[in-house]
Design a protein around this motif. Structure first.
Motif, PDB file in Angstrom:
ATOM      1  N   PRO A  10     -28.456 -30.673  34.574  1.00  0.00           N
ATOM      2  CA  PRO A  10     -27.331 -30.067  35.696  1.00  0.00           C
ATOM      3  C   PRO A  10     -26.343 -31.196  35.980  1.00  0.00           C
ATOM      4  O   PRO A  10     -26.621 -32.330  35.875  1.00  0.00           O
ATOM      5  CB  PRO A  10     -28.152 -30.079  36.975  1.00  0.00           C
ATOM      6  N   ALA A  11     -25.079 -30.773  35.886  1.00  0.00           N
ATOM      7  CA  ALA A  11     -23.910 -31.403  36.343  1.00  0.00           C
ATOM      8  C   ALA A  11     -22.814 -30.835  36.843  1.00  0.00           C
ATOM      9  O   ALA A  11     -21.677 -30.398  36.485  1.00  0.00           O
ATOM     10  CB  ALA A  11     -23.289 -31.942  34.889  1.00  0.00           C
ATOM     11  N   PRO A  12     -23.159 -30.569  38.438  1.00  0.00           N
ATOM     12  CA  PRO A  12     -22.092 -29.989  39.219  1.00  0.00           C
ATOM     13  C   PRO A  12     -20.923 -30.727  38.998  1.00  0.00           C
ATOM     14  O   PRO A  12     -20.699 -31.919  39.076  1.00  0.00           O
ATOM     15  CB  PRO A  12     -22.807 -29.829  40.576  1.00  0.00           C
ATOM     16  N   LYS A  13     -20.034 -29.915  39.203  1.00  0.00           N
ATOM     17  CA  LYS A  13     -18.524 -30.568  39.302  1.00  0.00           C
ATOM     18  C   LYS A  13     -17.948 -30.597  40.874  1.00  0.00           C
ATOM     19  O   LYS A  13     -16.821 -30.984  40.908  1.00  0.00           O
ATOM     20  CB  LYS A  13     -17.675 -29.612  38.435  1.00  0.00           C
ATOM     21  N   SER A  14     -18.712 -29.957  41.890  1.00  0.00           N
ATOM     22  CA  SER A  14     -17.990 -30.206  43.120  1.00  0.00           C
ATOM     23  C   SER A  14     -19.347 -29.776  43.952  1.00  0.00           C
ATOM     24  O   SER A  14     -20.475 -29.420  43.466  1.00  0.00           O
ATOM     25  CB  SER A  14     -17.056 -28.973  43.368  1.00  0.00           C
ATOM     26  N   PHE A  15     -18.962 -29.899  45.444  1.00  0.00           N
ATOM     27  CA  PHE A  15     -20.072 -29.870  46.301  1.00  0.00           C
ATOM     28  C   PHE A  15     -20.541 -28.144  46.063  1.00  0.00           C
ATOM     29  O   PHE A  15     -21.802 -28.013  46.352  1.00  0.00           O
ATOM     30  CB  PHE A  15     -19.656 -30.092  47.723  1.00  0.00           C
ATOM     31  N   GLU A  16     -19.547 -27.369  46.148  1.00  0.00           N
ATOM     32  CA  GLU A  16     -20.135 -25.636  45.924  1.00  0.00           C
ATOM     33  C   GLU A  16     -21.162 -25.603  44.947  1.00  0.00           C
ATOM     34  O   GLU A  16     -22.102 -24.785  44.944  1.00  0.00           O
ATOM     35  CB  GLU A  16     -18.900 -24.958  45.852  1.00  0.00           C
ATOM     36  N   GLU A  17     -20.771 -26.169  43.524  1.00  0.00           N
ATOM     37  CA  GLU A  17     -21.638 -25.893  42.422  1.00  0.00           C
ATOM     38  C   GLU A  17     -23.018 -26.653  42.738  1.00  0.00           C
ATOM     39  O   GLU A  17     -24.063 -26.055  42.473  1.00  0.00           O
ATOM     40  CB  GLU A  17     -20.944 -26.870  41.365  1.00  0.00           C
ATOM     41  N   PHE A  18     -22.849 -27.868  43.441  1.00  0.00           N
ATOM     42  CA  PHE A  18     -24.221 -28.390  43.923  1.00  0.00           C
ATOM     43  C   PHE A  18     -25.001 -27.573  44.720  1.00  0.00           C
ATOM     44  O   PHE A  18     -26.057 -27.392  44.657  1.00  0.00           O
ATOM     45  CB  PHE A  18     -23.851 -29.726  44.345  1.00  0.00           C
ATOM     46  N   PHE A  19     -24.546 -27.063  45.826  1.00  0.00           N
ATOM     47  CA  PHE A  19     -24.782 -26.292  46.578  1.00  0.00           C
ATOM     48  C   PHE A  19     -25.547 -24.965  45.827  1.00  0.00           C
ATOM     49  O   PHE A  19     -26.605 -24.533  46.430  1.00  0.00           O
ATOM     50  CB  PHE A  19     -23.633 -25.611  47.627  1.00  0.00           C
ATOM     51  N   ASP A  20     -24.902 -24.303  44.989  1.00  0.00           N
ATOM     52  CA  ASP A  20     -25.502 -23.219  44.285  1.00  0.00           C
ATOM     53  C   ASP A  20     -26.843 -23.445  43.352  1.00  0.00           C
ATOM     54  O   ASP A  20     -27.595 -22.634  43.711  1.00  0.00           O
ATOM     55  CB  ASP A  20     -24.413 -22.845  43.170  1.00  0.00           C
ATOM     56  N   ILE A  21     -26.774 -24.855  42.914  1.00  0.00           N
ATOM     57  CA  ILE A  21     -28.166 -25.254  42.470  1.00  0.00           C
ATOM     58  C   ILE A  21     -29.114 -25.240  43.456  1.00  0.00           C
ATOM     59  O   ILE A  21     -30.163 -24.602  43.226  1.00  0.00           O
ATOM     60  CB  ILE A  21     -27.944 -26.411  41.536  1.00  0.00           C
TER      61      ILE A  21
END
Length: 540
Positions: free
Chosen positions: A229-240
């Motif tokens: 996993p390599a989220p590129k923003s808070f929103e992508e992190f939140f989705d995970i």
């Protein structure tokens, strides 16, 4: 914000010292704090001489730790001389795990005494009880030869000046070369041992090994089709996080609210920031409201275990190990501990998440606290300073040496078994070796896990990735008397409010007035004292 593993003393230690001396702890220190700061800056720190007797498989840097894929087949016997003087040496320390068996029932401890050439008499207390026990010993004037002193100890300069040995002539500059494994401790860590214009202790280094980021269960994420996993923003992190939550099945993404991680996404300071001689605390920096709102969203979305606000750290670790949580915010030290405590079998895997920028780009990473503790020597000890320094030097022998192998793992056949060249602890070894030797002295942590070379490879990879984005605490090595007395109280109020806000019990708008109160109640004075010390030290 991460909090110290030890609770704030609340003035208890300071009160204890008054009972002993009739004066506050700071009495006896330079009354002119600017003069004291300048004197500290003038101290010549020990010369760093890196030990070259063991070659790492994954070489580190000044920031990245050395990594080893296996324990060397022929460990180096690095110290020929027995360090002790034949007389008992007393030591007082906290113990992070269960209190181990006493020396008469502990074969590791018995063998240690033989190797030291002195009986090491250890007074132990749990992490939660240590501060009170230490305060009681100070008040009673009953201090051991070797003292584990937490950096958070109130009015520490006065305590050290009154009770501890000045080590400057023995350790300053090239003098430290007499103790090669103390010389192997990088210079930055010694900065936290300088008070009253002198070196008053030996550092127990942490730094990068205590840098905290999200640890995640690779096996649990892989089961959901999420690899690397390599989220590129808070929103992508939140989705995970939402993807990894199934509350009906008693599974949540997080053990706790990762507000510190979100603050890093937003580029907030690591405790204190210095710019042009002006200090700014993390609490007053722009972006706190965004971090609190994002944290509130995570709680509202149900991705955090709902028991987190009442649970203790041990329970949260059990959630992560047991698979009821996929993420925990912790350090490399905890990463290894999770493998030690693993109850999920061979499928169990852990890795660490990088920090994206809140909306895009790369976030910053807070460097972990430089020191676990300062090890000081009682000035009333009947042992020579040289003997106590030899003991500390023995304790600091690094990974790959015979001394390290014994100190960390014990005796082969009882405390560990060899699998190839790797020492794998037995249950007896885990119980008997946990007597707190690492708090006398220690080398910088080596990245390693017996029989699992993928662990140090992952750890070295994430450290290498974040190394050029580390943010350091600008207050390290600077003394503020007000902070020493009041920091825990002041920040405790903000932490309580933070918990109320993220649970939706109070609005984010309550943060700004609370920070004003924090500043007027002592935060502004702390800032001024840090700025004065920084200026007096020549801006270093």
């Amino acid at each position: 914000m991460p909090v110290s593993r030890r609770r704030f003393l609340g003035g208890g230690l300071a009160a204890a010292a008054v009972a002993v001396t009739g004066t506050p702890l700071l009495a006896g220190c330079a009354s002119d704090k600017k003069t004291s700061a300048a004197a500290n800056a003038a101290v010549k720190l020990p010369t760093y001489t890196r030990y070259g007797g063991v070659k790492p498989d994954l070489p580190g840097t000044d920031v990245v730790l050395d990594g080893f894929l296996k324990y060397p087949a022929s460990p180096v016997k690095a110290i020929a001389e027995i360090p002790g003087d034949g007389k008992p040496i007393t030591f007082m320390t906290n113990i992070p795990g269960a209190i181990p068996p006493a020396v008469d029932k502990n074969q590791f401890w018995q063998e240690l005494n033989k190797r030291l050439g002195s009986e090491l008499q250890i007074s132990m207390a749990s992490n939660d009880e240590y501060d009170d026990k230490f305060a009681t010993r100070v008040a009673g004037g009953d201090l051991p030869d070797i003292m584990n002193i937490p950096p958070s100890t109130p009015q520490i300069p006065g305590l050290l000046k009154a009770k501890a040995t000045d080590l400057t002539e023995h350790l300053s500059g090239d003098a430290v070369n007499k103790y090669p494994f103390l010389a192997n401790i990088p210079t930055i860590y010694w900065k936290g041992c300088v008070f009253n214009g002198a070196i008053y202790g030996v550092p127990v280094p942490r730094g990068m090994s205590r840098t905290s980021l999200p640890l995640y269960r690779t096996d649990l994420l892989a089961a959901k089709g999420i690899k690397n996993p390599a989220p590129k923003s808070f929103e992508e992190f939140f989705d995970i996080c939402k993807e990894m939550t199934a509350a009906k099945d008693n599974r949540w993404s997080w053990t706790r609210v990762p507000t510190s991680y979100i603050r890093m996404m937003l580029g907030l300071p690591n405790n204190w920031k210095e710019e042009g001689g002006k200090f700014t605390s993390v609490y007053e920096a722009d972006g706190n409201e965004d971090a609190l709102e994002a944290s509130r969203k995570m709680v509202a979305a149900g991705v955090i275990n709902p028991d987190t606000f009442s649970a203790k750290a041990a329970a949260r670790k059990q959630w992560f190990n047991g698979g009821t949580a996929a993420f925990d915010y912790d350090s490399t030290v905890a990463w290894n501990q999770y493998y030690s405590d693993n109850t999920a079998g061979d499928a169990f895997g852990v890795d660490m998440l990088d920090v994206p920028g809140f909306t895009s780009g790369a976030g910053k990473v807070w460097m972990g606290a430089a020191l676990n503790n300062v090890t000081a020597f009682n000035k009333s000890s009947k042992h020579s300073v040289e003997t106590l320094l030899k003991v500390a030097n023995w304790m600091a022998a690094p990974f790959g040496t015979e001394e390290y192998l014994f100190r960390k793992y014990g005796v082969v056949g009882r405390h560990y078994n060899l699998v190839g060249t790797d020492p794998v602890p037995t249950k007896t070894g885990i119980v008997e070796t946990g007597i707190g030797l690492q708090y006398i002295a220690d080398s910088a942590l080596a990245l390693y896990w017996a029989g699992k070379p993928d662990v140090p490879q992952k750890q070295h990879a994430i450290e290498s990735k974040i190394a050029d984005r580390m943010v350091y605490d600008a207050s390290y090595g600077l003394y503020s008397e007000t902070s020493s007395k009041k920091w825990g109280q002041l920040t405790g109020v903000l932490t309580d409010l933070e918990n109320q806000i993220v649970q939706g019990k109070k609005p984010v708008s309550d943060w700004a007035p609370a920070v004003k109160t924090f500043l007027s109640s002592g935060g502004e004075k702390i800032r001024g004292e840090l700025q004065d010390a920084f200026t007096a030290a020549g801006g270093k």
